[in-house]
Every structure is written in C-alpha cells, then in structure tokens.
Design a protein around this motif. Structure first.
Motif, PDB file in Angstrom:
ATOM      1  N   ILE A 157      10.229 -63.385  91.473  1.00  0.00           N
ATOM      2  CA  ILE A 157       9.254 -63.898  90.654  1.00  0.00           C
ATOM      3  C   ILE A 157       9.095 -65.318  90.326  1.00  0.00           C
ATOM      4  CG2 ILE A 157       9.311 -63.798  87.938  1.00  0.00           C
ATOM      5  CD1 ILE A 157      11.006 -60.979  88.174  1.00  0.00           C
ATOM      6  N   ASN A 158      10.117 -66.192  90.374  1.00  0.00           N
ATOM      7  CA  ASN A 158       9.880 -67.545  90.270  1.00  0.00           C
ATOM      8  C   ASN A 158       8.956 -68.081  91.467  1.00  0.00           C
ATOM      9  OD1 ASN A 158      11.144 -68.303  87.835  1.00  0.00           O
ATOM     10  ND2 ASN A 158      13.236 -68.539  88.843  1.00  0.00           N
ATOM     11  N   ILE A 159       9.316 -67.615  92.634  1.00  0.00           N
ATOM     12  CA  ILE A 159       8.518 -68.212  93.645  1.00  0.00           C
ATOM     13  C   ILE A 159       7.219 -67.780  93.869  1.00  0.00           C
ATOM     14  CG2 ILE A 159       8.262 -68.388  96.063  1.00  0.00           C
ATOM     15  CD1 ILE A 159      11.393 -68.351  96.366  1.00  0.00           C
ATOM     16  N   THR A 169      13.853 -57.301  82.515  1.00  0.00           N
ATOM     17  CA  THR A 169      14.767 -56.680  83.368  1.00  0.00           C
ATOM     18  C   THR A 169      16.170 -57.505  83.179  1.00  0.00           C
ATOM     19  OG1 THR A 169      13.109 -56.332  85.210  1.00  0.00           O
ATOM     20  CG2 THR A 169      15.494 -56.310  85.810  1.00  0.00           C
ATOM     21  N   PHE A 170      16.146 -58.641  82.812  1.00  0.00           N
ATOM     22  CA  PHE A 170      17.399 -59.258  82.489  1.00  0.00           C
ATOM     23  C   PHE A 170      17.931 -59.116  81.328  1.00  0.00           C
ATOM     24  CE2 PHE A 170      20.132 -62.850  81.192  1.00  0.00           C
ATOM     25  CZ  PHE A 170      20.841 -63.320  82.394  1.00  0.00           C
ATOM     26  N   LEU A 205      13.394 -67.622  82.912  1.00  0.00           N
ATOM     27  CA  LEU A 205      14.383 -66.977  83.497  1.00  0.00           C
ATOM     28  C   LEU A 205      15.631 -67.625  83.909  1.00  0.00           C
ATOM     29  CD1 LEU A 205      12.311 -65.118  86.276  1.00  0.00           C
ATOM     30  CD2 LEU A 205      13.367 -63.987  84.244  1.00  0.00           C
ATOM     31  N   GLU A 206      15.698 -69.002  83.933  1.00  0.00           N
ATOM     32  CA  GLU A 206      16.873 -69.995  84.241  1.00  0.00           C
ATOM     33  C   GLU A 206      17.626 -69.759  83.091  1.00  0.00           C
ATOM     34  OE1 GLU A 206      18.054 -71.325  87.379  1.00  0.00           O
ATOM     35  OE2 GLU A 206      16.710 -69.727  87.948  1.00  0.00           O
ATOM     36  N   THR A 207      17.086 -70.150  81.929  1.00  0.00           N
ATOM     37  CA  THR A 207      17.709 -70.071  80.444  1.00  0.00           C
ATOM     38  C   THR A 207      18.517 -68.734  80.430  1.00  0.00           C
ATOM     39  OG1 THR A 207      16.011 -71.384  79.638  1.00  0.00           O
ATOM     40  CG2 THR A 207      17.536 -70.627  78.509  1.00  0.00           C
TER      41      THR A 207
END
Length: 806
Positions: A22-24, A704-705, A312-314
C-alpha cells in the motif's frame, strides 16, 4: 551498521507485505504524477527562454478605452516599429511578424494552403532563430525572398537544399515567385511563435507599410539592457501625438485626445506565453493560472500519498513498540532508533521512485498524447532533473516517517515491555486528522473536476445564436476563388443536398475581425465598432434571427452601397432600441480620405462570433465585395454527407483548377476554441481518479490494521450480544464522521477557489448545491464500501477465535 539497518528495513517490509504494498503503491502513483506534472510545468515555464536576449525583448501592445470599447491587443501597424527605433535610443532593434495563410504551388502544380509568417530579416537579430544554410545577415532583406524548413523544402521542391530555387506563392492575389535564400532550423517547441515558412516583409508595397492605421503586425522590440519599461512607456504620449494624431482625428474627430483613447504598452517576452492577450494572439498560448492549478494538484497528490505512509506507520507503532523497547533496553540510543526508522521510510520512498520511473516509461505515450508534450524517461536524467526528483523523494520519505519515528523513540521501555497501552488518544487523534485532510483534498479535486467539466459542457453546448450544425467552411482568400465565387455558388446549389452557400470576411470561431469608427450623421457622435462583411445569403446560411428591419436582400439594389446591419449589442452602444435604430444613418471611416454613408436597414439578434471567453462585441455588417471575401460557408443536409462533400470537391476542382481543396466542419472549428480547457479537464479527471485511488489505498490499509488491532474488542462485543450489523455500524460511524468532516472543510474552500477560476470566462455556469454535495457523497460511499468489505470478515469471526487473537 548501515548494512544491519538495511537488513532490518527489508525484513520489516517483507514481514508486512500488505502495508508495504500500500505504501509503495501510493508513493509510486504520487511520485509519478508529481514528476509528470513537474515536466509539464517546467516546459510551460521554459517558453522563449532559449533566447539570449529574453530579458530585453518586449512586444508592443495597443490599449484602447473609448466609450464602451475597452481592450488591449498585441498588434500594431507596420510603421510603429521603425519609428520607435528611430525616436528612442533605448530601442536597439525591432522585428515585425505577420501571421497569414498563402497558397503555395507544389511540384504537381497544385496550390496548397500553408501557414506562413511574414517578417523582417531582423527576426534573426532579435530572436535566436537561425538557419541551417544561407546567409542569416540578409536572407530576408530583399522583396520576394523566403526561407523554409527542410520539411517544407522536401514537400515543395523535392530536395533538402533548394537554395536559389523559387516557390510560387499567391501573393496579394497574384502568383509570384519567391526566391529561396535559406533553410531554417526547426523552431524550438517552447517558442510562443513557430513557423515553417518565412516570407520577406519587404515584399509588401511601400504604401501598405506606411499606414499608421493600416496593416496590423506583431511588433517586437530589442531594448538596451537595463531599460525600465515603465519609464519608457511614460515617454510614448508625445510619440502618439507626433505620428498618429492627424489620422486619429480623421477617424475619431478633432475633439478627441489620442492619448486618452490609445496607450502603448510593452509586454516582456517572458510573459507572453503564460499571460497572453485575450484576443488576437499569434498562436494559442498557456495560462499561468493553469500552471498554479496543476502545481497544486501535484503537491496535493503527493501529500495524500505521504499521509497514507504516515498513517500506516503510526498505526503500526503498537507492533513496533516492543522491538523499540528491547533495543532501548540493550543500549540503543535515540539517534540509532531514528536512523533505523528513517532508513525504512527512505527505503520505501526510493523503491517507490524506481517504480514511478517504470510507470512513467509505460504511460509516457498516453501522457504526451493528452498534453501535446514530449516526455521521455531520458528527460528524467537530463539537466539534473534526477537530482530534484531524488530530493523530492528523500524529503517525502523523511517527512512521512518523521512523526512515527519521533513517537516511537519517545516511548519508555518499561511501559512497553509491561504491555501498557501505548496507543494513546493523541496518536488516534493524529490519524483522524490525517484521514480528514486526505479526503478533504480528494473531495476538493473532484469538485474542481466537476465544475471544469460543467463549464466546458456549457461552452460547447450553449446556444450561440446561429445554426452551427452541418455547415462546411472553405478558405477563399486567393484571387481566382474570390473572382469566381458566384459561379461556384450556382454550381453547388444545383445539388439537392446543398441548402445554401455564403461568402464572408469571417466565420464564427475565426479571430480576424477588425474595428473601425462610425459617426451618427444626425448628432456627430463617434463610436468604435467591430466590422464584418457578409453576402446576401449569410443570414440564411447561419439561420440568424432578425429582431428589427430586414436583412440584406437582392431585391434592394441600394443595399450594396448604402445599407448597414447592426447586432443588438451595437444598438445598445448607440443608446437606441432595435426599432429606434432603423433608418438612422451612420458614416463609416474607411480610411483618412474615404467615408461611407449608409442607413441602418436591419438589426440581427446577438450571436457569438468568437469564443465564450469574450463578450459579444458591438458589430456592424455590410455587404462584402470580392476583395474582402475570406471564407465560404456551405449549409448541407445530413442525408448523404460523404456524397455531398465529394460533389463540393469536384465542383471546386472544376471552378478553381490548381487550388487545393480544404474544408472544415464549423462545429469542429468551434470545439477547437476550447482545446486547452478540454485538455485541462481530461488531465484533471485522471488526477482526481488517482487522488481517490491513493486515498482509498490508505483507507484500505488503515481499516485493515484497525480491524486487526480491535479483534479482541470485536470478540468481546459479540460475546455480550452485539450483532455483525452493530459492529459494522460502529466502524462505519467512526470513519463516516471523518469523511463528513472532510466535506465540511473541502466544500467552502472549493467554492472560493473555483469561483475565482470561473471569472476567466465572460459566460459561465451558475454553481449549484449538487456540484459540491455529490463529490462528498461519492467519497463517503467509496469509504463505506472499503470499510464494509474489511470489517465484515472480522464481524463474522467466531468470538472464541477473536478472543484468542494475539
């Protein structure tokens, strides 16, 4: 140490494949879009920069303010350039350029119409255009000389180097041989003026080049370095009195002050492409507002992609927290942890850059076709562009990873290892703010796209006041065509599918209208009005409405010399109603020595001769004479279009042997007026789609997370009696409120921005609620569908499995 950081970064990416994808993906699309728009913007900003004298070249523009006529045009009569150079030492040189079309005879003795520029030889001294072959010092100093590109040389002579040969050009109604004195280098594609054929300005008769209100050309001045444009403009009033006051009085009357009506303005060459004149530009140009809009869109898409990464990283901080706690316990300091976190962010960003370059390579042909540019992957590595993109990528990676890195490294190891809740309201609040911002940006882009589309549709479908369907237009500016127009018309009308044929100086969509002065005979008041020459059949061919009086008619022989038609706008300029204006007499100033006195016999309902960027001009119509005919309009029915066009061509070849047959459908010509807007709209649609795609990718990952993170909570809720629908509603409510908040932010901002954008159009749409509410509802629907499909699985999970989840 660095090797170890890279290993850990790769391991984390592989361990979290979904989030890495997702990020890439988001960063890849964002960077690719950013690079493409950067190329487009950079190309737009580079216009005319190849000229070494860029900062010292200006164009003369005439500004006028007379009663209800106001405007500024980039044209000046032929004597202005030489006189300005003579009178002002700040002016080192000048060049005059005239855009025209001429019939040129090819190797088959067939005359083909070509776009040409008629110029002074000083073109090569003012601008950095050059020749492949020929003497650049005098190539165009003599009458009846020409320089052409290799492409034109092959087309008309069959050789790449025809210097010394001649081109037969239909010049001022006569076939004249122009000597080829040079071969042009191809004009740079970032020049605001481009050409393949140059003809010598010296070919005009001298008396045509000495009229101060005569032949209109684009005049460029080369100024002495350091010249202050404002100071030079302040010196022009005495110049106007010295040279044009006498002719001005003949047109406007002795009581008018020439310097109150006309002002000379100097426009820097660097401003022409992005700040063009609204009328009579030498070629279609760009707009600085479009550059700003596209730059903002590129930045916004990159911001959306960065928000995805940060969110997402957080969100993953919980999983990474134990690793960070262990590293701190065994002695890792804060800088090492920051380097590790930033390393992972940078690795993701660099992988995205590589993927973006691949995506650009695959989509460049589509992009070039859409924008008329020439982007290639090789361009990325020219002139240090790659350094800019690398810096953008690194900055994106650092900024996107900054908040997660600072947050993780600030956690206390003891609390982490004890299993204390580290999620915190602050982190959840930050994610909430980011999602709201992300969707607010997407909604803004969608609203903008809808409004641009609505304006384009409005402009293309608005009633123009005439019938534009099934009209074919032909050029008619050669002597043989003008002199035999009646024969051509009579032959065409023998065909059952040809309704009418008309000849005129203009057709809708052309930009060759001229203005002149009229005086009311009874009061002596003078007016500056547009002038158009039409024949008896023009009103019928275009199905124009007459609101008072009558149109021109062959039944009234005096119409040829003593009748005018006006449009409604001209009546308002005269402060009369259409009924009152009938029978009034106007005196038209033809030139300083010639007047034409005629009565007004009819008033036509206003119709749009030009694009909807411009308001309808007050216009006078008079019956055309053969020398004023520039266009033929043919009204056909739709029964057998191909057969009818074939008949028209056959009749053309029979009536005008040796003349190339060229035609356009009028509705196509009118659509071309809005080509840049249509192009802008298509690009906007693509970037609106990309912004929503990136936002949905981020929402997909975040939902999702969060769903996984709240698995135990879902299990407990189900044990105490919550249904799957209750759990779905819980998630939909949480994210739905965020999307509604995004709408509240985006809608007023969009209204403000697009209201200012719409001011560029004289005729524009009225905004309505649907334009602003529909994009927000669409964004809410997409978000709900994304949430629905990813929470349904968790909601239907066996509570026992949910409670066992770690």
């Amino acid at each position: 140490m660095l090797k170890n950081y890279l290993k850990i970064a790769f391991r984390n990416l592989l361990r979290n494949k979904l989030y890495a994808f997702i990020n890439i993906s988001g960063l890849t699309i964002g960077l690719a879009a950013c690079i493409m728009i950067y190329y487009w913007v950079q190309h737009e900003l580079s216009y005319d920069t190849f000229n070494k004298n860029l900062e010292n070249i200006v164009r003369i523009e005439r500004q006028w303010d007379y009663k209800e006529m106001h405007g500024q045009a980039p044209l000046a009569s032929a004597p202005w350039g030489p006189a300005l150079e003579k009178d002002y030492p700040e002016i080192l040189n000048y060049v005059r350029i005239e855009k025209n079309e001429c019939d040129i005879k090819d190797h088959r003795n067939l005359f083909r119409k070509e776009k040409v520029m008629i110029v002074d030889n000083s073109l090569f001294k003012v601008f950095d255009f050059t020749l492949k072959n020929g003497n650049i010092q005098n190539a165009l100093t003599e009458p009846f000389t020409t320089v052409i590109t290799e492409k034109m040389a092959l087309k008309y002579t069959g050789t790449k180097d025809p210097i010394g040969q001649s081109l037969t050009v239909n010049w001022l109604g006569e076939d004249v041989d122009f000597k080829i004195t040079g071969i042009l280098q191809e004009t740079p594609d970032n020049s605001h003026v481009r050409f393949d054929v140059l003809l010598s300005n010296a070919s005009y008769p001298k008396d045509m080049m000495n009229e101060w209100f005569g032949r209109q050309q684009y005049t460029y001045l080369l100024l002495r370095p350091g010249t202050d444009l404002n100071e030079l403009e302040q010196k022009f009033p005495p110049f106007m009195i010295k040279y044009i006051s006498a002719e001005f009085a003949a047109y406007f009357g002795p009581d008018e002050d020439v310097n109150k009506v006309f002002k000379l303005r100097l426009k820097p060459l660097s401003s022409i492409h992005l700040y063009p004149s609204r009328e009579y530009e030498i070629a279609p140009q760009g707009k600085m507002s479009t550059v700003y809009i596209f730059s903002a869109v590129a930045l916004l898409i990159l911001v959306i992609a960065g928000i995805n990464f940060t969110n997402l990283e957080t969100a993953k901080a919980t999983k990474k927290a134990k690793e960070v706690g262990l590293r701190k316990t065994i002695g890792a300091n804060k800088s090492q942890l920051l380097i590790q976190q930033f390393g992972e962010s940078l690795l993701t960003a660099l992988l995205s850059l590589l993927a973006a370059i691949l995506l650009i390579a695959l989509t460049a042909p589509f992009f070039n076709n859409l924008t008329d540019k020439n982007l290639t992957v090789l361009w990325l590595f020219q002139d240090f562009h790659w350094v800019i993109f690398l810096l953008i990528t690194v900055a994106t990676g650092i900024l996107s990873g900054l908040i997660p890195a600072v947050y993780l490294t600030s956690l206390e190891p003891a609390l982490i290892l004890k299993g204390s809740n580290i999620t915190g309201k602050g982190k959840a609040g930050f994610r909430k703010a980011m999602v709201i911002m992300q969707f607010a940006i997407s909604i803004f882009i969608i609203i903008s796209t809808i409004i641009i589309y609505s304006q384009m549709t409005f402009m293309q479908n608005k009633s123009l006041g005439f019938d534009k369907e099934n009209i074919i237009t032909l050029p008619a500016d050669s002597k043989i065509v003008r002199e035999n127009i009646d024969t051509f018309r009579n032959r065409l009308l023998q065909h059952q599918h040809i309704v009418s044929v008309s000849a005129s100086s203009n057709v809708p969509g052309t930009k060759t209208m001229m203005d002149t002065n009229f005086r009311k005979k009874d009061t002596g008041e003078t007016y500056n009005l547009m002038l158009m020459m039409i024949d008896y059949d023009f009103v019928k061919t275009y199905n124009l409405a007459t609101v008072a009086g009558r149109p021109f008619s062959r039944d009234f022989g005096a119409d040829q010399q003593s009748s005018f038609l006006l449009n409604e706008r001209a009546c308002r300029s005269l402060n009369l109603t259409p009924e009152q204006v009938i029978g009034n007499e106007l005196v038209m100033t033809v030139d300083t020595n010639t007047k034409r006195e005629s009565s007004i016999t009819g008033v036509l309902k206003d119709f749009h001769l030009q694009s909807l960027h411009l308001k309808i001009q007050p216009t006078v119509f008079l019956l055309t004479s053969p020398q004023d005919i520039k266009h033929i309009s043919i009204k056909i029915n739709t029964a057998k279009t191909a057969e009818t066009i074939a008949y028209i061509q056959k009749t053309w070849d029979k009536t005008f042997p040796g003349q190339e047959f060229q035609y356009d459908f009028l509705d196509g010509t009118l659509k071309a007026l809005y080509l840049s807007e249509v192009q802008m709209h298509r690009i906007f649609i693509i970037f609106a789609f990309l912004s929503i795609l990136i936002a949905c990718l981020g929402l997909f990952g975040l939902v999702t997370f969060i769903t996984i993170e709240r698995t135990k909570e879902i299990g407990i809720r189900k044990v105490v009696g919550a249904s799957s629908a209750n759990i779905l509603f819980m998630f939909l409510k949480q994210f739905g409120i965020w999307i509604i908040a995004a709408n509240i932010l985006a809608i007023p901002f969009s209204w403000w921005i697009m209201s200012n954008w719409a001011q560029n159009y004289a005729y524009r749409i009225q905004f309505n609620v649907v334009m602003f509410i529909l994009p927000g509802m669409a964004a809410l629907l997409v978000a709900c569908l994304t949430i629905f499909f990813h929470t349904l699985k968790a909601a239907n999970m066996d509570p026992v499995e949910s409670l066992r989840y770690e």
